[in-house]
Design an enzyme around this catalytic site. Structure first.
Site, PDB file in Angstrom:
ATOM      1  N   HIS A 129      65.406 -11.340  -7.255  1.00 42.68           N
ATOM      2  CA  HIS A 129      65.166 -12.771  -7.515  1.00 42.68           C
ATOM      3  C   HIS A 129      64.876 -13.574  -6.253  1.00 42.68           C
ATOM      4  CE1 HIS A 129      65.646 -16.869  -8.874  1.00 42.68           C
ATOM      5  NE2 HIS A 129      66.743 -17.015  -8.140  1.00 42.68           N
ATOM      6  N   HIS A 185      68.859 -18.156  -0.314  1.00 44.65           N
ATOM      7  CA  HIS A 185      69.345 -19.360  -1.009  1.00 44.65           C
ATOM      8  C   HIS A 185      70.572 -19.133  -1.881  1.00 44.65           C
ATOM      9  CE1 HIS A 185      66.881 -17.974  -4.520  1.00 44.65           C
ATOM     10  NE2 HIS A 185      67.750 -18.687  -5.216  1.00 44.65           N
ATOM     11  N   GLU A 219      76.381 -19.071  -2.142  1.00 47.24           N
ATOM     12  CA  GLU A 219      76.882 -19.354  -3.487  1.00 47.24           C
ATOM     13  C   GLU A 219      77.490 -18.110  -4.145  1.00 47.24           C
ATOM     14  OE1 GLU A 219      77.550 -21.294  -7.188  1.00 47.24           O
ATOM     15  OE2 GLU A 219      77.162 -22.076  -5.193  1.00 47.24           O
ATOM     16  N   ASP A 220      76.849 -16.945  -3.972  1.00 47.84           N
ATOM     17  CA  ASP A 220      77.209 -15.774  -4.767  1.00 47.84           C
ATOM     18  C   ASP A 220      77.771 -14.591  -3.977  1.00 47.84           C
ATOM     19  OD1 ASP A 220      76.338 -17.080  -7.055  1.00 47.84           O
ATOM     20  OD2 ASP A 220      74.296 -16.340  -6.860  1.00 47.84           O
ATOM     21  N   ASP A 275      40.071 -33.090 -27.474  1.00 48.26           N
ATOM     22  CA  ASP A 275      39.985 -32.824 -26.035  1.00 48.26           C
ATOM     23  C   ASP A 275      41.003 -31.764 -25.612  1.00 48.26           C
ATOM     24  OD1 ASP A 275      41.869 -34.630 -26.781  1.00 48.26           O
ATOM     25  OD2 ASP A 275      41.741 -35.857 -24.978  1.00 48.26           O
TER      26      ASP A 275
END
Length: 706
Positions: A48, A72, A76-77, A259
Site C-alpha cells: 500500500h 506515511h 501509526e501502525d 451532454d
C-alpha cells in the site's frame, strides 16, 4: 508489489537529480517495520504505501513527498517513532509524516452536521504544508481502488466519507481527475445497481449510434486543421457517477440526457485557445448560457480553461474544454503542480497556485465566519463547484451558490445593503427578488431608507449569510411577538404530556439547547419557528415524548418495501396514513413516498421502473407526520393563541409556523401540524374552519398555488 528499482526509475524520468539512495533507504525501512503486517486482501502491508508513493511519482512530486508516502503509516501502525524518522530522513520528512499521522487520526464524519467541522479540521491540520493532504488524498485513492477486500459495512462507511469529504476536497484542490475517480469508486460501492444500469444503457446507446466519440473527434480535428490550428484533441465519455448526478439534478431519465460526451482541446498558446473557440462555434451551433471563460476569470485553485457546449453530430450536445498545455497540467494536478518537476528542475508553471497563500486564504476565510450557518455556507462555496459568478455595477465579482437570488447578492455585498433592499435590476432589467441568478449577470441592488428584512425573505434567500442576517433582524424587530407566540406554542406542547410551562423548565431547556439560561431567547426561537416545541418537550421529558401502546412504529408504517429499503415522505405532498400512496426509488437513498395525486409524479412518467406500489399499514399511527396548512386569520388580539389551543385540543402538535403575508385586517400564515392519519387531518381542519376568525384554510402542497 512495485520493485524499488522501478519506483526510483520513475522518479528519475522527471528528476534526474533525485536522491536515489534516500528513496531506497525509505523503501527498505518501511518494508522492515511493516514486516508481518498484511492488508485485508492478504497482500503484505508494504504494497500500500509503495503504491501511494508510485501514484505521487506519476504526478512528478518532489523526493520529500514521495518518501513521506512510503513512510506515511510507519508511526501509526509500527514501532517507529517521530524521532526515528527524523534521525534517518531529516526533520522535514518527519514533520510531513507526523502531519499525515495526525490527519489520519482526525475523527471525520460524513454526516452533514459534521461537514463544516470536518473541513475546518482538514484545513487547520494542513495549514503548515499542503503536501500532507496530498499524501492523504492519494492514500485514500489507493484504498478506494482496493476497497473490495473490506467488509461490506466498512466499504459503505469509507465510500460515504470519500463522497462527502475527500472527493469535494480533491475538486477544491483542482485535482478534478482524482475527484471523478473517487466519486465513481464510491458510487460503485454505494449504488452498484444504478452504476451498472448506466453503463449498460451507455453501451446500448453506443451500439445503436456507433462510436460517436470517434466521429466527433474526426470532425473536430478536421475543422481545426482547415483553420490552420495545431492542437491536441482528446475525447471521452463522462463517468457513470457524473451521468447519474446530472440525471438526479435535472430529474430526467437517461434517454433525455444529451451532454454525456466531453472533449478537451490542448493548444500551444493562449491566443490559440480563442481561435479554437471561434472555429468550433463557427462549425457547430453553441448552446446558449453554456459558455464560461475561466482564462480571463480563473478559479481560485488556478484552474484556467474555456468551456463551451455545442450541438455536434445528430444534434448531440458536446462539452468542450479548451486550454494550453501549462493550463492543462494545472487542471490535472491542481495545487500539486506547484511541486512538479520537469527535466530535473522544479517546473515554473505560471498558472500553479502558491499552496501556502491558498491555504492561508481559506483558513482566514473560514475563521472569519463565526455564525454556524454562515461558516457552513462558506465551506460549501469553497468546496463545491455549484457556483455562479455575478458582477456589481462597478465590475467586482461576487461568488454565490447556484440558485442564489438578488437578495443573496445584496447580503453578500453588505448586511446593511441586504437589509435595505427593495428591488433589483439584472442586466438593466427590473426583476423579482426571488429570481435565480446566472453566471455573468450584472446585478444592481435598489435600496430604500427605512426598509427592513421581511419574513417572506427567509424562503427567498439561499445563502447562510443572508438567512442568518434576516433571522437576526426579524428576531430583533418581532421579538416581543415571537416570545408571546413561543409561550403559547410551548403551553400547548406541554399540555399534551400533562405538564405545565414553568420558568424553571424553560430555563433548563434553553441551557440544554445551548442558549445559556435565556428562557426568553428560547421562546423567541419557538415563536420564529427555529425550534420546534416538540423538541423542547423531548429534551425535558424523554420518557413522555415516546409513543406507547399499540401505535404502529413509524419506520414500519408503509407496506410494500423490502426490509433493507428506507423511506421518506415526499416534502411536496406530505402524505399521511389513510391516503393512497406510491413510492419512487432514489438510487442509493431509499424510497420517497408520494400521495397518488401528487403533481410531482408527472416528472417520473417515463421512468416506471422506479415506481413501487405501496400502502399504509392499517391500525393506529403516531401523530408524527407533518402536514402544512395555509391559514388566513383576522388580525385581532388573541386569535393566534386560540388557534394554537384548538390544535392542541385535537391532540396535534405545531412543528413550524411561518407568516407569509401580513395586512392591517388579515394575515396569512403557513402552519405545519403533526398528524396521525387522514381522520386526524380532517378533525383538525374542521375545528379550524369552525373558528370564526379563520377566513380560509387549505392544505398546502409545494408547487400548488394555495
Amino acid at each position: 508489489m512495485i520493485p524499488v528499482d522501478d519506483l526510483v526509475a520513475r522518479v528519475k524520468e522527471y528528476n534526474p537529480r533525485t536522491d536515489a539512495a534516500k528513496l531506497r533507504l525509505a523503501y527498505e525501512y518501511a518494508r522492515k517495520v511493516h514486516e508481518g503486517q498484511f492488508r485485508r486482501s492478504g497482500e503484505p502491508y508494504i504494497v500500500h504505501p509503495v503504491a501511494v508513493a508510485d501514484m505521487l511519482a506519476r504526478q512528478h512530486l518532489d523526493d520529500s513527498t514521495i518518501i513521506t508516502a512510503i513512510l506515511h503509516d510507519t508511526v501509526e501502525d509500527t514501532e517507529a517513532t517521530h524521532g526515528d524518522i527524523s534521525k534517518m530522513f531529516g526533520e522535514e520528512i518527519a514533520g510531513l509524516v507526523d502531519g499525515v499521522t495526525k490527519l489520519t487520526n482526525l475523527q471525520l464524519s460524513s454526516t452533514e452536521t459534521k461537514q463544516a467541522e470536518n473541513f475546518r479540521k482538514l484545513f487547520m491540520a494542513t495549514s503548515k504544508d499542503l503536501r500532507v493532504v496530498l499524501v492523504k488524498m492519494f492514500d485514500r485513492l489507493h484504498n478506494m481502488r482496493t476497497i473490495k477486500s473490506l467488509p461490506l459495512e466498512k466499504q459503505a462507511r469509507k465510500s460515504r466519507e470519500t463522497m462527502d469529504i475527500y472527493a469535494p476536497l480533491a475538486g477544491r484542490m483542482g485535482m478534478q481527475g482524482m475527484r471523478d475517480e473517487l466519486e465513481d469508486l464510491a458510487f460503485q460501492v454505494l449504488n452498484p445497481e444504478q452504476r451498472t444500469a448506466i453503463i449498460r444503457r451507455f453501451l446500448k446507446l453506443r451500439e445503436k449510434a456507433g462510436n460517436v466519440i470517434e466521429k466527433i473527434y474526426e470532425d473536430m480535428v478536421a475543422e481545426l486543421t482547415d483553420n490552420g490550428i495545431e492542437a491536441e484533441v482528446i475525447g471521452r465519455a463522462k463517468k457513470p457517477y457524473s451521468i447519474w448526478r446530472k440525471m438526479e439534478q435535472k430529474e430526467i431519465g437517461f434517454s433525455r440526457l444529451s451532454d454525456i460526451y466531453g472533449f478537451r482541446v490542448i493548444t500551444s498558446n493562449e491566443m490559440d485557445c480563442y481561435r479554437v473557440l471561434g472555429a468550433i462555434h463557427h462549425r457547430w451551433r453553441a448552446v446558449p448560457s453554456r459558455f464560461k471563460d475561466y482564462i480571463s476569470q480563473p478559479k481560485q485553485n488556478g484552474y484556467r480553461s474555456l468551456h463551451t457546449t455545442v450541438l455536434g453530430r445528430d444534434g448531440k450536445r458536446v462539452e468542450v474544454q479548451i486550454r494550453t498545455r501549462a493550463m492543462h497540467d494545472v487542471a490535472e494536478a491542481g495545487v500539486a503542480a506547484h511541486w512538479a518537476y520537469k527535466d530535473g528542475q522544479r517546473a515554473e508553471n505560471p498558472f500553479a497556485v502558491d499552496p501556502q497563500s491558498w491555504i492561508a486564504q481559506l483558513a482566514e476565510h473560514f475563521e472569519a465566519s463565526a455564525d454556524d450557518d454562515e461558516f457552513f455556507e462558506a465551506v460549501k462555496l469553497e468546496m463545491y463547484p455549484d457556483k455562479v459568478f455575478c458582477f456589481t455595477p462597478k465590475g467586482d465579482v461576487v461568488k454565490l451558490p447556484r440558485g442564489a437570488t438578488p437578495l443573496d447578492f445584496a447580503f453578500a455585498i453588505h448586511t446593511r445593503i441586504g437589509s435595505a433592499c427593495v428591488g433589483a435590476k439584472v442586466d438593466g432589467q427590473r426583476v423579482p427578488l426571488w429570481t435565480q441568478l446566472r453566471n455573468g449577470q450584472s446585478i444592481e441592488i435598489i435600496t430604500a431608507e427605512g426598509q427592513s428584512p421581511q419574513a417572506t425573505w427567509i424562503d427567498i434567500a439561499v445563502t447562510g449569510k443572508a438567512k442568518s442576517a434576516i433571522r437576526r433582524a426579524l428576531r430583533a424587530e418581532n421579538r416581543s411577538r415571537f416570545v408571546k407566540l413561543g409561550r403559547e406554542l410551548a403551553r400547548v406542547a406541554f399540555e399534551q404530556v400533562d405538564k405545565r410551562v414553568t420558568e424553571k423548565a424553560l430555563t433548563t431547556a434553553a441551557q440544554r439547547l445551548g442558549l445559556g439560561r435565556d428562557s426568553e431567547e428560547l421562546l423567541a426561537r419557538l415563536g420564529s419557528g427555529e425550534i420546534v416545541a416538540r423538541r423542547v418537550v423531548e429534551i425535558l421529558y424523554p420518557e413522555l415524548s415516546e409513543y406507547r401502546g399499540d401505535e404502529i412504529e413509524t419506520r414500519r408504517a408503509v407496506i410494500g418495501l423490502s426490509p433493507d429499503q428506507n423511506w421518506d415522505r415526499g416534502p411536496c405532498c406530505q402524505p399521511v396514513p389513510g391516503e393512497r400512496i406510491v413510492g419512487i426509488t432514489r438510487p442509493g437513498r431509499g424510497v420517497v413516498v408520494h400521495a397518488i395525486d401528487c403533481p410531482c409524479l408527472v416528472e417520473f412518467e417515463d421512468e416506471m421502473d422506479r415506481w413501487i406500489d405501496l400502502r399504509w399499514h392499517s391500525g393506529p399511527h403516531a401523530a408524527v407526520h407533518p402536514s402544512a396548512f395555509d391559514i388566513t386569520l383576522s388580525n385581532d388580539a388573541g386569535v393566534l393563541g386560540r388557534i394554537c389551543t384548538l390544535i392542541g385540543e385535537q391532540k396535534a402538535n405545531i412543528s413550524n409556523l411561518v407568516f407569509v403575508d401580513r395586512k392591517p385586517d388579515y394575515y396569512r400564515m403557513r402552519m405545519e401540524v403533526e398528524l396521525s392519519d387522514t381522520e386526524h387531518l380532517h378533525r383538525v381542519m374542521t375545528a379550524l374552519e369552525a373558528e370564526s376568525n379563520v377566513a380560509a384554510i387549505t392544505r398546502y402542497r409545494a408547487g400548488i398555488d394555495a
